[in-house]
Enzyme design. Structure first.
Site, PDB file in Angstrom:
ATOM      1  CD  GLN A 129      -3.125  -1.112   2.060  1.00 32.77           C
ATOM      2  OE1 GLN A 129      -3.271  -0.164   2.821  1.00 32.77           O
ATOM      3  NE2 GLN A 129      -3.905  -2.183   2.131  1.00 32.77           N
TER       4      GLN A 129
ATOM      5  N   GLY B  79      26.440  -9.993  16.990  1.00 34.65           N
ATOM      6  CA  GLY B  79      25.228  -9.610  16.250  1.00 34.65           C
ATOM      7  C   GLY B  79      24.918  -8.121  16.341  1.00 34.65           C
ATOM      8  CG  ASN B  80      25.959  -3.748  16.623  1.00 34.71           C
ATOM      9  OD1 ASN B  80      26.465  -3.411  17.681  1.00 34.71           O
ATOM     10  ND2 ASN B  80      25.552  -2.873  15.715  1.00 34.71           N
TER      11      ASN B  80
ATOM     12  CB  SER C  57     -13.288   8.015   4.636  1.00 36.46           C
ATOM     13  OG  SER C  57     -12.753   7.485   5.802  1.00 36.46           O
TER      14      SER C  57
ATOM     15  CD  GLU D 203     -11.413   8.874   8.791  1.00 37.68           C
ATOM     16  OE1 GLU D 203     -12.306   9.330   8.064  1.00 37.68           O
ATOM     17  OE2 GLU D 203     -10.925   9.505   9.726  1.00 37.68           O
TER      18      GLU D 203
HETATM   19  C1  LIG Z   1      14.528  -6.246  18.003  1.00 37.43           C
HETATM   20  C2  LIG Z   1      15.100  -7.166  19.035  1.00 37.43           C
HETATM   21  C3  LIG Z   1      14.284  -8.165  19.555  1.00 37.43           C
HETATM   22  C4  LIG Z   1      14.801  -9.017  20.535  1.00 37.43           C
HETATM   23  N1  LIG Z   1      13.980  -9.974  21.050  1.00 37.43           N
HETATM   24  C5  LIG Z   1      14.443 -10.807  22.011  1.00 37.43           C
HETATM   25  C6  LIG Z   1      13.621 -11.808  22.586  1.00 37.43           C
HETATM   26  O1  LIG Z   1      12.455 -11.941  22.232  1.00 37.43           O
HETATM   27  N2  LIG Z   1      14.144 -12.599  23.543  1.00 37.43           N
HETATM   28  C7  LIG Z   1      15.444 -12.465  23.956  1.00 37.43           C
HETATM   29  O2  LIG Z   1      15.876 -13.227  24.815  1.00 37.43           O
HETATM   30  N3  LIG Z   1      16.246 -11.538  23.432  1.00 37.43           N
HETATM   31  C8  LIG Z   1      15.774 -10.701  22.483  1.00 37.43           C
HETATM   32  N4  LIG Z   1      16.577  -9.744  21.958  1.00 37.43           N
HETATM   33  C9  LIG Z   1      17.938  -9.624  22.488  1.00 37.43           C
HETATM   34  C10 LIG Z   1      18.924 -10.395  21.638  1.00 37.43           C
HETATM   35  O3  LIG Z   1      18.650 -11.753  21.701  1.00 37.43           O
HETATM   36  C11 LIG Z   1      20.289 -10.124  22.166  1.00 37.43           C
HETATM   37  O4  LIG Z   1      20.563  -8.760  21.945  1.00 37.43           O
HETATM   38  C12 LIG Z   1      21.320 -10.921  21.436  1.00 37.43           C
HETATM   39  O5  LIG Z   1      21.213 -12.274  21.677  1.00 37.43           O
HETATM   40  C13 LIG Z   1      22.708 -10.464  21.811  1.00 37.43           C
HETATM   41  O6  LIG Z   1      23.627 -11.093  20.954  1.00 37.43           O
HETATM   42  P1  LIG Z   1      24.566 -10.264  19.997  1.00 37.43           P
HETATM   43  O7  LIG Z   1      25.464 -11.217  19.349  1.00 37.43           O
HETATM   44  O8  LIG Z   1      23.780  -9.432  19.080  1.00 37.43           O
HETATM   45  O9  LIG Z   1      25.285  -9.367  21.051  1.00 37.43           O
HETATM   46  P2  LIG Z   1      26.142  -8.022  20.908  1.00 37.43           P
HETATM   47  O10 LIG Z   1      25.201  -6.884  20.828  1.00 37.43           O
HETATM   48  O11 LIG Z   1      27.023  -8.202  19.721  1.00 37.43           O
HETATM   49  O12 LIG Z   1      26.873  -8.081  22.242  1.00 37.43           O
HETATM   50  C14 LIG Z   1      26.148  -7.974  23.436  1.00 37.43           C
HETATM   51  C15 LIG Z   1      27.019  -8.020  24.667  1.00 37.43           C
HETATM   52  O13 LIG Z   1      27.488  -9.331  24.862  1.00 37.43           O
HETATM   53  C16 LIG Z   1      28.879  -9.353  25.007  1.00 37.43           C
HETATM   54  N5  LIG Z   1      29.362 -10.572  24.383  1.00 37.43           N
HETATM   55  C17 LIG Z   1      28.941 -11.073  23.213  1.00 37.43           C
HETATM   56  N6  LIG Z   1      29.534 -12.233  22.987  1.00 37.43           N
HETATM   57  C18 LIG Z   1      30.363 -12.455  24.013  1.00 37.43           C
HETATM   58  C19 LIG Z   1      31.257 -13.494  24.323  1.00 37.43           C
HETATM   59  N7  LIG Z   1      31.416 -14.531  23.543  1.00 37.43           N
HETATM   60  N8  LIG Z   1      31.954 -13.383  25.463  1.00 37.43           N
HETATM   61  C20 LIG Z   1      31.814 -12.346  26.284  1.00 37.43           C
HETATM   62  N9  LIG Z   1      30.986 -11.340  26.036  1.00 37.43           N
HETATM   63  C21 LIG Z   1      30.258 -11.402  24.903  1.00 37.43           C
HETATM   64  C22 LIG Z   1      29.376  -8.106  24.346  1.00 37.43           C
HETATM   65  O14 LIG Z   1      30.584  -7.671  24.925  1.00 37.43           O
HETATM   66  C23 LIG Z   1      28.245  -7.147  24.587  1.00 37.43           C
HETATM   67  O15 LIG Z   1      28.411  -6.520  25.819  1.00 37.43           O
HETATM   68  C24 LIG Z   1      16.124  -8.874  20.980  1.00 37.43           C
HETATM   69  C25 LIG Z   1      16.934  -7.876  20.447  1.00 37.43           C
HETATM   70  C26 LIG Z   1      16.428  -7.028  19.488  1.00 37.43           C
HETATM   71  C27 LIG Z   1      17.305  -5.952  18.921  1.00 37.43           C
HETATM   72  S1  FES Z   2       2.443  -0.994   2.936  1.00 33.73           S
HETATM   73 FE1  FES Z   2       3.322  -1.864   4.680  1.00 33.73          FE
HETATM   74  S2  FES Z   2       3.697  -0.148   5.918  1.00 33.73           S
HETATM   75 FE2  FES Z   2       2.586   0.683   4.291  1.00 33.73          FE
END
Ligand SMILES: Cc1cc2nc3c(=O)[nH]c(=O)nc-3n(C[C@H](O)[C@H](O)[C@H](O)COP(=O)(O)OP(=O)(O)OC[C@H]3O[C@@H](n4cnc5c(N)ncnc54)[C@H](O)[C@@H]3O)c2cc1C
Ligand code: FES
Ligand code: FES
Length: 1334
Positions: free
Chosen positions: A116, A264-265, A1085, A1266
């Site tokens: 849309q 994964g950041n 609308s 709407e």
């Molecule tokens: C939109 C969104 C939805 C999410 N939903 C959920 C959910 O439903 N359930 C849930 O449980 N989580 C959820 N999360 C959280 C997500 O699972 C965690 O952020 C993720 O697992 C962290 O892993 P990463 O590799 O991205 O960590 P990074 O962001 O890369 O690192 C996170 C931290 O971990 C440390 N670290 C990473 N690896 C190591 C290592 N090997 N040794 C020592 N320190 C380490 C880093 O130093 C840093 O401080 C969500 C996150 C987002 C953004």
């Molecule tokens: S079409 Fe999906 S947000 Fe508008």
């Protein structure tokens, strides 16, 4: 030739193009790199935190170990460019293009009408594409999983799924390929029964894997042949180091213990972006192979801490299939959690180690890992060691036992033993892609062959600052037999062990405590079932209890979209009435559609960031911008003093300061703005502007406070039919009740965006913006700058969703941007971050509705007195108009002879609320329908009986004396009852509920009558301008904006019919104030009704001018007639004007003709509710709508489904949370949940009422944007119906209060199960709550 490249150079590919980067700022995320550096704007930026999927791209990597190429979807907003070495990135532009060839995925989402506004579309396309690259024949479940992280605010998801599910199996389109065309050119297909369908699957090009971009061979060669070396990148604030060996990683971590490891950041990224965390050094260990090792032992599996959650899930799923059942208890529990954790894009990059070390209080995995006795292998310069994940591991919010220099190398997940059971639980505000409210992992081990508990661990998330162990509760159970007595003791112990103060972050404390009990109860049932299976206990789990541990249904069913075929004698060229595809859908799917922020930068362009108030009510003592002005790149700071013209903007009913003058009256009010050379610099500047405040005591936040302090905007409104006071004395019964309805964030996917470009001469400005009312922006800018309107031209190409939120607030921000452009003499761009957008721009008005209703014992309502209080916020904006609309609709479809309504807009110190799809009507109808529902409950009758009994019948008068005929309302009602097989399902539900204690079903059928057009009569006008060029092509302009509602497509259809030429000859470029002046908002609308008539008139003028030429040469072609006309000096340009209905409402006389006509609709929804958790699923929804003769059924059905879904969000999910000091907590998709794919009814059927017409609008159609939003409340009332059944089990009867939205917490507590009743209500006096009820 030898490669002279610096070995540290970052090398990656984007869409097959090689990129070499010597120095990238570690803080640069891929989304900005794509959009700003590579000009690939198909990848959208919407939330910036991984929560919406708009920025989805596909990343491909070669894996030398397995010699395979891995493809996965990822959120570009969380992907640091530095991490992309040797990766190949594919964006929507890399798949296909309108200029060359579009890809099958792009074609199918477009032609199935799944796009849309299109802002989410490239993200959807990329998620689907990444899935197909790994699974070319996916199942429907695969598709649902792949799209779980992608939000769409427009469609309701059904058409997206319908388009993509055609990849699952061979298409069986009924129409032969010989059909002249399908949805793309407006021809509908027909199903096997001859009923028309919205698109034709046979038309789709096949998926051709040979067409895909190949993975760059160079990257394979390098990965195979070159030894990786450490890479370092230096940015403005951060150094990025990417080691390649474990040894180096350990050394680095020893040297920089505070440096995060970025995998994964998904935690580090959001905390840098949203919490302002700064890291001088970042270590990226993704090339350290030991972090990805998997080692199997007989005792369990060691999983490398760097493995992504998707990889962990795949590994555990495999083990679950391979190992004996009794060994895989923990694995299965983890798989279950991993299936719901985040979206696919998050799981594809987030690492296991990252999830553990992030130590989220509500992590899904940590409670299970702890309960499952997992062990971490840690490495540091001191050597390797193992740490058990037990009750001591998590020490506080985001904290663990680990030392800063420790690296988690791997995680040991043990196999389960015989007689050991592990289960996981989670309850989240939304089923998918939402951090859980409460999670749990539970493990019990029995003495062999007995039910004596040998060992037990229960861990919860979401009930404290970190994952918590319930050691005391476990002690109550260990050593005892697993029976009712033991468990009853355990519930009591648990209640004592886990208590939360009202101030606990996240709020909902009673619910969270109830969940801990419910989960233990569910675990109990699971365990009993296992013990029974093993023959250890003899009694079966009682039949009525079994449903408590069964999941809610999940299987999507085929849906019906019923509409009428055009008359057989309609010329095939005439597209009116046909399901023409949205005219930009393909461009939207390829990423070529241009939104405001996709426009290339103008020479010298600046970026503007707004500084907002941090106080709810205070005098501004001083604005100190000196630090900001010292920062690199900062050019200027704009305050109210810089406004050369009017410092206030006026709109009917409002007067609002553009920038705060001397006082702030809410948190989020715009105080000043910083302009700088880049967005980052502007943000840094805004962060250091210091505003000194002097608080003014006594801010008002809630409706109750406003009532108490009499804080209202004037005028207050009242309307009465009959004599309510007298009538109450004659009724059999009187009942008084109230309901509160929370606000709703617009959550358009494209945030507020604008660019102001000064032309440099004669004070001219060109403004490009995302607005549904460009004329208002033009006027506001002119007034603010003190120049005539003819110097300002506003241009809207398309809007990525608006829903009422891009009228007043956009004009305000455009005015500030214009002041910045005026002062600096340079182009200025302002694009709000999601959090700022949610904070500044206001939302739908929360409403408190109080009612007193008098009725007879036969169900006839005789009198009703309703009081509505809306929370307007700190300025009036359109709040008085909203209150008026509330009163005008308070009869809904009911002929209540004595009806009185009072409407007050409360003035509070919150951001100012504004228009939102429905403009008060959804709020008023909820109050009315709740009142009718209460009458039914009081009388012990079904709600549909009371509804039917009180409906208007025959020629009728509304309470403001407008005449109408409700015949089509009754047709919709009867048809909906029939199509939904209402009565037989009602009986089936009663039977189901009798046999199920903790899962209850509910059913509701809800009618609407919705008035169309602006009550302010002068707004019912529109104009159009049509040019025919000498080659016969037509350029059409009109006053409406395209926001995804398909207005331009419908206007193209109108012009096509009137000019009698193919729609493809007609182009609409934009909406601009210099082609069509003095336009009205695209709202109410009314866009098609008004602009359609104007377009029609302009085209008819042109056609009349051409008639003599056509008569002369009837066999000539269109282009020959046009050329002839040109040669004969006939004007080929015409304007059209529509002077619409003279509507009015006289509030003194309490009568009027505020609407042109009514739209009717009826909706029936069935839900299944888990009473223990408040979780629910909509099993089926049937909607019947009378919308006259549809001009475009695909667009209209899309509007119906989208509005219904937004209503479902409003009434059951979406919650704005404010702190006790008026600060908005919910500033992004992580905290604010709009419906996702998982919230779609399992079956959503839409029927357009046949044989209807409408004398008051173009081609007998009716406006539809709407009206049906309120039908989402059928889910609310179905939930309420299920709650009634649960309460009956608890011995409770009679009306009860369930406020909207009916979120899991409210539903669970209202269900009053024994566990909900065990939790004592929090004492509000004991501490300040985390959030207040505004
Ligand atoms: C939109 C969104 C939805 C999410 N939903 C959920 C959910 O439903 N359930 C849930 O449980 N989580 C959820 N999360 C959280 C997500 O699972 C965690 O952020 C993720 O697992 C962290 O892993 P990463 O590799 O991205 O960590 P990074 O962001 O890369 O690192 C996170 C931290 O971990 C440390 N670290 C990473 N690896 C190591 C290592 N090997 N040794 C020592 N320190 C380490 C880093 O130093 C840093 O401080 C969500 C996150 C987002 C953004
Ligand atoms: S079409 Fe999906 S947000 Fe508008
Ligand atoms: S913008 Fe990346 S997920 Fe929302």
């Amino acid at each position: 030739m030898a490669d002279k490249r610096n070995p540290e150079t970052l090398l990656f590919y984007v869409n097959g193009k090689k990129i070499l980067e010597e120095n990238v700022d570690p803080e640069t995320m891929l989304v900005f790199y794509l959009r700003e550096k590579l000009k690939l704007t198909g990848t959208k930026h919407s939330c910036g935190g991984g929560g919406c999927g708009a920025c989805t791209v596909m990343v491909s990597r070669y894996q030398p170990r397995t010699k395979t190429i891995m493809h996965f979807s990822a959120n570009a907003c969380l992907l640091p460019v530095c991490q992309l070495h040797l990766a190949a990135v594919t964006t929507a532009e890399g798949l296909g293009s309108c200029r060359t060839r579009i890809h099958a995925v792009q074609e199918r989402i477009a032609k199935a009408h799944g796009s849309q506004c299109g802002f989410c579309t490239p993200g959807m396309v990329m998620s689907m594409y990444a899935l197909l690259r790994t699974r070319p024949q996916p199942t429907l479940d695969d598709i649902i999983e792949a799209l779980g992280g992608n939000l769409c605010r427009c469609t309701g998801y059904r058409p997206i799924i319908d388009g993509f599910r055609t990849f699952c199996r061979a298409s069986d389109c009924c129409q032969a390929n010989s059909m002249e065309g399908c949805s793309a050119n407006g021809q509908s297909a027909n199903d096997k029964n001859g009923a028309p369908e919205l698109f034709c699957k046979d038309d789709f090009r096949p998926l051709d894997p040979t067409q895909e971009l190949i993975f760059p061979p160079e990257l394979i060669l390098i990965a195979e042949s070159q030894r990786p070396i450490t890479q370092t990148f230096q940015g403005e604030q951060t150094t990025w180091v990417s080691p390649v060996s474990l040894e180096e990683l350990v050394q680095l971590k020893g040297r920089y213990p505070e440096a995060p490891l970025v995998l994964g950041n998904t935690n580090v990224g959001p905390s840098m972006k949203f919490k302002g965390s700064r890291h001088p050094v970042i270590i990226c260990p993704t090339r350290v192979s030991e972090l990805y090792d998997i080692t199997h032992t007989p005792q369990g599996v060691w999983v490398g801490a760097g493995c992504t959650l998707s990889a962990v899930k795949a590994l555990l799923e495999k083990l679950v299939l391979e190992l004996p059942l009794d060994q895989v208890e923990t694995f299965s529990a983890l798989v279950q959690q991993l299936g719901h954790l985040g979206g696919w894009q998050i799981r594809n990059v987030a690492s296991l180690g990252g999830n553990i070390v992030s130590a989220y209080p509500n992590s899904d995995l940590n409670p299970v890992l702890c309960a499952g006795r997992c062990v971490l292998r840690i490495i540091s310069q001191g050597g390797e060691r193992e740490i058990p994940m037990n009750e001591n591991f998590f020490t506080g919010f985001g904290k663990t036992l680990l030392n800063p220099e420790d690296v988690v190398l791997s995680v040991f997940i043990p196999v389960s033993e015989k007689g050991e059971f592990v289960r996981a639980f989670r309850q989240a505000p939304r089923k998918e892609n939402a951090l859980a409210t409460v999670t749990a992992g539970m493990r019990v081990r029995f003495r062999p062959g007995t039910c004596m508990v040998e060992d037990l661990s229960i861990f919860y998330g979401g009930v404290g600052p970190c994952t918590v162990a319930t050691t005391k509760t476990c002690q109550h159970i260990i050593g005892r037999p697993w029976n009712e007595e033991t468990l009853n003791d355990a519930y009591t112990a648990l209640l004592q062990e886990i208590s939360l103060p009202p101030s606990a972050p996240g709020g909902k404390v009673e619910f969270r405590r109830a969940l801990t009990l419910s989960f233990l109860f569910k675990f109990n049932l699971h365990v009993l079932q296992k013990l029974r299976e093993m023959g250890i206990i003899l009694e079966d789990v009682q039949g009525e209890m079994v449903s408590a541990i069964q999941g809610l249904p999940e299987q999507l069913q085929p849906c019906v979209q019923e509409f009428q075929e055009v008359p057989q004698d309609q010329p095939s060229l005439d597209p009116v009435g046909r399901p023409l595809m949205h005219r930009s859908a393909i461009n939207q799917a390829t990423g070529e559609a241009v939104y405001c922020d996709d426009m290339a930068k103008v020479q010298g362009e600046l970026f503007m960031v707004i500084v907002t108030s941090t106080r709810a009510r205070a005098n501004i003592i001083k604005i100190d911008d000196s630090e900001a002005l010292k920062l690199p790149g900062v050019v200027d700071v704009i305050t109210t003093r810089d406004i050369p013209g009017k410092k206030f903007l006026s709109f009917p009913g409002m007067e609002e300061e553009v920038l705060a003058v001397s006082e702030v009256t809410c948190v989020g009010q715009m105080v000043c703005a910083v302009v700088a050379d880049t967005k980052e610099h502007a943000k840094q500047g805004a962060a250091v502007v210091k505003v000194d405040y002097e608080d003014i005591p006594g801010p008002v936040f809630t409706i109750e406070e406003a009532i108490e302090k009499h804080s209202f905007f004037e005028p207050q409104r009242m309307i009465e039919r009959g004599n309510v006071t007298e009538a109450f004395e004659k009724t059999d019964q009187v009942f008084e009740g109230e309901i509160h309805l929370g606000g709703q964030e617009h959550f358009y996917m494209e945030t507020q965006s604008m660019i102001v470009v000064p032309s440099g001469e004669e004070k001219e400005l060109k403004v490009y913006l995302s607005s549904q009312h460009p004329t208002y922006a033009q006027e506001s800018i002119a007034e603010t700058l003190g120049i005539p309107s003819n110097r300002v031209s506003c241009h809207v190409k398309r809007v990525g969703g608006a829903f009422g939120g891009k009228v007043t607030k956009t004009a305000m921000m455009a005015s500030i941007t214009a002041v910045a452009a005026w002062k600096t003499g340079r182009a200025v761009r302002c694009v709000l971050e999601r959090g700022d957008d949610m904070l500044i721009t206001g939302a739908r008005h929360p409403v408190l509705g109080k009612y007193k209703v008098g009725f007879m014992n036969d169900g006839k309502i005789i009198a009703a007195d309703l009081q509505y209080y809306s929370n307007a916020g700190h300025t009036a904006d359109e709040s008085i108009l909203v209150i008026e609309k509330i009163l005008l609709h308070m009869d809904n479809v009911y002929n209540i002879p004595n009806l009185r309504g009072w409407g007050m807009a409360c003035k509070t110190n919150l951001p100012s609320n504004t228009a939102f799809r429905g403009f008060g009507v959804p709020q008023t109808l909820l109050v009315v329908e709740n009142m009718v529902n209460d009458v039914a409950i009081k009388l012990g009758r079904t709600a549909e009986e009371i509804r039917e009994k009180n409906m208007y019948k025959g020629q009728s008068l509304t309470h403001y004396k407008m005449e109408f005929d409700p015949q089509n309302l009754h047709r919709c009602w009867d048809e909906c009852l029939e199509k939904a097989t209402y009565h037989s399902r009602r009986a089936a539900i009663t039977k189901f509920n009798e046999g199920s204690r903790y899962k209850k079903k509910g059913l509701a059928i809800i009618p609407i009558k919705y008035g169309i057009a602006f009550t302010e009569g002068f707004l019912n006008q529109a104009a159009a301008l049509v040019h025919i060029y000498k080659d016969g092509s037509v350029l059409l302009s009109h006053g409406g904006t395209e926001m995804g509602q398909g207005l331009h497509t419908k206007m193209q259809q109108v012009a096509s019919r009137e000019l009698r030429i193919p729609a493809s000859l007609i182009h609409i470029s934009e909406t601009s104030t210099n082609t069509v002046p003095n336009t009205c908002p695209s709202a109410a609308s009314f866009g098609t009704d008004a602009n359609g008539m104007a377009v029609k008139e302009a085209c008819q003028k042109l056609r009349r001018r051409l008639e003599p030429i056509i008569k002369e040469n009837p066999k000539g072609t269109w282009s020959s007639w046009i050329m002839k006309a040109f040669l004969q000096k006939i004007s080929l340009s015409a304007t059209g004007f529509y002077r619409g209905h003279d509507l009015y409402m006289n509030w003194e006389k309490q009568e009027g003709q505020p609407y042109a006509y009514f739209v009717y609709g009826v909706c029936c929804s069935e839900v299944e509710v888990d009473c223990l958790t408040g979780d629910y699923r909509t099993l089926r929804t049937d909607i019947v709508v009378d919308m006259g003769k549809s001009i475009n059924p695909s667009i209209d059905i899309g509007q119906i489904e989208g509005a219904f879904t937004q209503g479902l969000g409003l009434f059951t999910m979406e919650e704005l949370k404010f702190s006790p000091s008026g600060v908005l907590h919910t500033r992004g998709p992580s905290q604010y949940k709009i419906p996702a794919l998982c919230d779609m009814p399992l079956q959503l059927n839409v029927h357009l009422l046949a044989g209807s017409g409408n004398a008051h609008a173009i081609y007998s159609s009716k406006g539809i944007g709407e009206p049906v939003l309120f039908l989402g409340s059928s889910v609310f009332f179905a939930i309420k119906d299920a709650v009634v059944a649960s309460r009956q089990e608890a011995g409770l009867s009679g009306p009860f209060r369930l406020d909207s939205p009916a979120t899991p917490d409210r539903t669970c507590l209202a269900c009053a199960t024994r566990f909900a009743q065990m939790v004592p209500a929090s004492d509000p006096e004991s501490s300040q709550p985390w959030a207040i009820h505004v």
